[in-house]
Design an enzyme around this catalytic site. Sequence first.
Site, mmCIF file in Angstrom:
data_model
loop_
_atom_site.group_PDB
_atom_site.id
_atom_site.type_symbol
_atom_site.label_atom_id
_atom_site.label_comp_id
_atom_site.label_asym_id
_atom_site.label_seq_id
_atom_site.Cartn_x
_atom_site.Cartn_y
_atom_site.Cartn_z
ATOM 1 N N HIS A 141 0.831 -1.212 0.000
ATOM 2 C CA HIS A 141 0.000 0.000 0.000
ATOM 3 C C HIS A 141 0.856 1.249 0.000
ATOM 4 C CE1 HIS A 141 0.481 1.648 4.081
ATOM 5 N NE2 HIS A 141 0.605 0.395 4.487
ATOM 6 N N CYS A 142 0.272 2.300 -0.537
ATOM 7 C CA CYS A 142 0.816 3.644 -0.400
ATOM 8 C C CYS A 142 -0.306 4.449 0.252
ATOM 9 C CB CYS A 142 1.284 4.204 -1.750
ATOM 10 S SG CYS A 142 0.081 4.103 -3.082
ATOM 11 N N SER A 143 -0.573 5.663 -0.173
ATOM 12 C CA SER A 143 -1.709 6.372 0.424
ATOM 13 C C SER A 143 -3.007 5.996 -0.297
ATOM 14 C CB SER A 143 -1.475 7.884 0.419
ATOM 15 O OG SER A 143 -1.121 8.326 -0.874
#
Length: 182
Positions: A141-143
């Site tokens: 995940h990232c944002s």
Amino acid sequence: MEINKFICSQGPKKNSCEDFWRMVLEQESCIIVSLTETDDEDQVCYEYWVKEEDYELAFGRYVVKTLEIIEESSFTRTRLRLTDVSSDTSREIHHFWYPHWSDYGNPTNPAEILNLISKVNQKRKEMKKTADSQPGPIVVHCSAGIGRTGTFCTIDNALSQLRKEQTVCLPQTVLKIQKSKI
């Protein structure tokens, strides 16, 4: 391309941390790759694990305890214990945190991303050899869960294809990823 190697996700918000940990447990994931900063204001990604050893956080029925923190040259690797208190089941999670890749930006040092991918794959290979059952997908995940996350998965797949076939076609790799919903 390894099918179902990854689960691509947005960074958990305060109100979705319990759902995030439920997904990790239900999918039997043992590795999480976080490609974003965390923030207390819950704008980017809530701090869903403790950055100090021997401390824990509770999210509904899930308790996350930090067992060990290892500072690598460009990322932090953390061993966590995830426990579902309602069923008394737990699992060790290996969390790789690389917060140096800005949203809408490029990695400042591509070698760091290659090293991170290598270490994640090394840990997965190690777990496959020692585990009674196969580890579930790697949660990345990232944002928002698309830009850096998709790039990480594409690079991993392209490197795998390059090792096997000595050639790589990035547009085809991206199309395969989109079709397979890795």
